[in-house]
Design a protein around this motif. Structure first.
Motif, PDB file in Angstrom:
ATOM      1  N   GLU A  86       0.879  -1.344   0.160  1.00 49.58           N
ATOM      2  CA  GLU A  86       0.152   0.027  -0.161  1.00 49.58           C
ATOM      3  C   GLU A  86       1.042   1.391  -0.086  1.00 49.58           C
ATOM      4  O   GLU A  86       0.579   2.084  -0.607  1.00 49.58           O
ATOM      5  CB  GLU A  86      -0.890   0.075   1.147  1.00 49.58           C
ATOM      6  N   ALA A  87       1.759   1.195   0.699  1.00 45.77           N
ATOM      7  CA  ALA A  87       2.772   2.582   0.763  1.00 45.77           C
ATOM      8  C   ALA A  87       3.392   2.664  -0.561  1.00 45.77           C
ATOM      9  O   ALA A  87       3.625   3.838  -0.990  1.00 45.77           O
ATOM     10  CB  ALA A  87       3.758   2.115   1.810  1.00 45.77           C
ATOM     11  N   ASP A  88       3.914   1.442  -1.128  1.00 53.55           N
ATOM     12  CA  ASP A  88       4.466   1.640  -2.422  1.00 53.55           C
ATOM     13  C   ASP A  88       3.738   2.267  -3.571  1.00 53.55           C
ATOM     14  O   ASP A  88       4.008   2.857  -4.336  1.00 53.55           O
ATOM     15  CB  ASP A  88       5.309   0.118  -2.794  1.00 53.55           C
ATOM     16  N   HIS A 165      -6.090  -3.778 -10.119  1.00 53.09           N
ATOM     17  CA  HIS A 165      -6.379  -2.498 -11.009  1.00 53.09           C
ATOM     18  C   HIS A 165      -5.541  -1.367 -10.556  1.00 53.09           C
ATOM     19  O   HIS A 165      -4.790  -0.902 -11.314  1.00 53.09           O
ATOM     20  CB  HIS A 165      -7.858  -2.342 -10.538  1.00 53.09           C
ATOM     21  N   ALA A 166      -5.224  -1.572  -9.154  1.00 48.67           N
ATOM     22  CA  ALA A 166      -4.176  -0.221  -8.749  1.00 48.67           C
ATOM     23  C   ALA A 166      -2.883  -0.793  -9.194  1.00 48.67           C
ATOM     24  O   ALA A 166      -2.176   0.228  -9.513  1.00 48.67           O
ATOM     25  CB  ALA A 166      -4.129  -0.448  -7.154  1.00 48.67           C
ATOM     26  N   ILE A 167      -2.478  -1.889  -9.252  1.00 54.16           N
ATOM     27  CA  ILE A 167      -1.073  -2.224  -9.840  1.00 54.16           C
ATOM     28  C   ILE A 167      -1.178  -1.896 -11.300  1.00 54.16           C
ATOM     29  O   ILE A 167       0.072  -1.349 -11.897  1.00 54.16           O
ATOM     30  CB  ILE A 167      -0.624  -3.350  -9.533  1.00 54.16           C
ATOM     31  N   ALA A 168      -2.092  -2.153 -12.067  1.00 52.82           N
ATOM     32  CA  ALA A 168      -2.036  -1.841 -13.463  1.00 52.82           C
ATOM     33  C   ALA A 168      -1.925  -0.505 -13.711  1.00 52.82           C
ATOM     34  O   ALA A 168      -1.191  -0.100 -14.599  1.00 52.82           O
ATOM     35  CB  ALA A 168      -3.394  -2.246 -13.984  1.00 52.82           C
ATOM     36  N   ILE A 169      -2.803   0.296 -12.877  1.00 57.59           N
ATOM     37  CA  ILE A 169      -2.493   2.014 -12.964  1.00 57.59           C
ATOM     38  C   ILE A 169      -1.006   2.411 -12.649  1.00 57.59           C
ATOM     39  O   ILE A 169      -0.575   3.224 -13.284  1.00 57.59           O
ATOM     40  CB  ILE A 169      -3.510   2.593 -12.157  1.00 57.59           C
ATOM     41  N   ALA A 170      -0.276   1.788 -11.330  1.00 55.92           N
ATOM     42  CA  ALA A 170       0.871   2.234 -11.250  1.00 55.92           C
ATOM     43  C   ALA A 170       1.884   1.856 -12.559  1.00 55.92           C
ATOM     44  O   ALA A 170       2.672   2.819 -12.746  1.00 55.92           O
ATOM     45  CB  ALA A 170       1.418   1.606  -9.988  1.00 55.92           C
TER      46      ALA A 170
END
Ligand SMILES: Cc1cc2nc3c(=O)[nH]c(=O)nc-3n(C[C@H](O)[C@H](O)[C@H](O)COP(=O)(O)OP(=O)(O)OC[C@H]3O[C@@H](n4cnc5c(N)ncnc54)[C@H](O)[C@@H]3O)c2cc1C
Length: 392
Positions: A86-88, A165-170
């Protein structure tokens, strides 16, 4: 033709996270998915972060349990990867790591727990055996029938609908080219490059990763390779929202159960109960259709949950769903470079929600030329015999 350093086929958690780790190191990555990112098993799963050896490894004899115990080394890395995720990403993924209990109801199950914990401790995992009273002190919702539990201080869960989804955006922010709704139709080897074709475009790179979950065997067939990953349909159940009462991940050492309470109060109940996959016109498993709920799975899954935590009987079930994941011929995941096909990597199988970010980080590290021994236990080379007559 679009050129990249790495082409990733499959935008589940493994594919998206590998793209993210590679892009953070400056690699040019293109990530293709036939649908939307996270719409396969990565978005359908129970969200358990389970670091204790899974029940399925324990029920098939000592040899498999011994071999599987070596996966604990990867679980140790996963604990650290999930702790910083989450922090990353600077995003709330509803990750909680409040500890997990793997419960036992019989003397036989207690003995199994003891053997499991000995194996885990030998591999450096900090699980410990507690008796029924201590288990109920930690988790007052547990039934009087629970006589012992394996306690892991790090286990927990995350919201599977958010993570991929969050990792794809990152990954996209770090420069990954995302291609949703782009089904890979062929993969060719042209000299040292791999050329991937979709209906509209062609892509080339010297390294590719096939991370297609239950579809991995089909996609590997495009390179005339066998990857022994098989689709399995599973069942999940959700109750209505209730006041927070279950802060842990709860599993059972002798019966199929995983149970947790989400951020919004629903209890999610599963544990590997089968659902029935549909067949296509040719009689093969239809991987794009949701499997059907098997009534006895639903009934028996809830029965275990109520036996373990009697208060479940007072809470209404509001939804059941099914999803398809992949299991390998020896139950362990298959992750690494294919010996007969340098530059072609595969990753899939097992509990790849829990281990997905770790697989991704280690694959990215290895693809960048930094060898890592941690993946040896799950290397595809153990199935090289299947590909003796295959390849290009
Ligand atoms: C009901 C259920 C509960 C589960 N519970 C847990 C759990 O609690 N904890 C845990 O650790 N694991 C759990 N799992 C397993 C876990 O979800 C999977 O191991 C993990 O999500 C697999 O991720 P993946 O990236 O390998 O594959 P997936 O998420 O399945 O992604 C594969 C992607 O490949 C794409 N694809 C396929 N073919 C092509 C093609 N030709 N071209 C382009 N793209 C293609 C698909 O569209 C898909 O998006 C569960 C699984 C299920 C089904």
């Amino acid at each position: 033709m679009r050129k990249s350093d790495v082409l990733i086929v499959g935008g589940g958690l493994i594919g998206c996270a590998t793209a993210w780790y590679l892009a953070r190191e400056g690699a040019k990555v293109t990530l293709l998915d036939s649908g939307d990112f996270g719409m396969g098993a990565s978005g359908q799963n129970a969200g358990s972060l389970h670091f204790q050896l899974e029940r399925r490894f324990l029920e098939n004899g000592d040899a498999l349990a011994e071999q599987a115990a070596r996966i604990a080394a990867l679980s140790r890395l996963a604990i650290s990867d999930w702790s910083s995720l989450e922090a990353d990403l600077a995003t709330d993924l509803h990750i909680t790591m409040n500890g997990g209990l793997m419960v036992a109801e019989t003397a036989e199950e207690c003995a199994l727990l003891e053997r499991k914990i000995t194996r885990e401790n030998a591999e450096g995992l900090q699980t410990r055996m507690i008796d029924g009273d201590e288990a109920r002190q930690i988790a007052p919702y547990l039934s009087e029938a629970i006589c012992a539990a394996g306690y892991s201080p790090d286990e927990g869960h995350a919201d599977a609908r958010l993570v991929t989804h969050a990792i794809a955006i990152a990954a996209a922010k770090d420069g990954t080219v995302l291609r949703p709704r782009c089904r890979v139709q062929s993969i060719e080897k042209a000299g040292r490059k791999y050329v991937i074709s979709t209906a509209e475009e062609q892509f080339a790179a010297s390294q590719i990763l096939i991370a297609c979950g239950a579809w991995t065997a089909h996609v590997a067939a495009m390179l005339n390779l066998h990857i022994p990953l098989f689709p399995v349909g599973l069942l999940m159940n959700a109750t209505e929202r209730v006041a927070q009462a279950v802060p842990h991940l709860v599993q059972h050492v002798g019966r199929r159960l995983s149970m947790k309470q989400t951020h919004s109060g629903n209890l999610l109940i599963g544990g590997g109960w089968p659902s029935r996959m549909a067949l296509d016109a040719e009689g093969r498993f239809a991987l794009y259709r949701p499997p059907a709920v098997i009534e006895s799975s639903l009934r028996d899954n809830l029965r275990v949950a109520i036996d373990v935590a009697p208060m479940i009987a007072t809470i209404s079930l509001i939804r059941s769903w099914t999803g398809i994941t992949a299991i390998s011929a020896d139950q362990l995941p298959i992750v690494g470079e294919i010996p007969a096909m340098p530059g072609c990597w595969v990753a899939g199988g097992g509990s790849a929600f829990t281990l997905g970010p770790t697989f991704a980080r280690l694959i990215a590290q290895s693809m960048s030329g930094r060898k890592c021994g941690e993946l040896e236990i799950v290397a595809p080379s153990r199935f090289s015999h299947l590909n003796s007559f295959m390849g290009q």
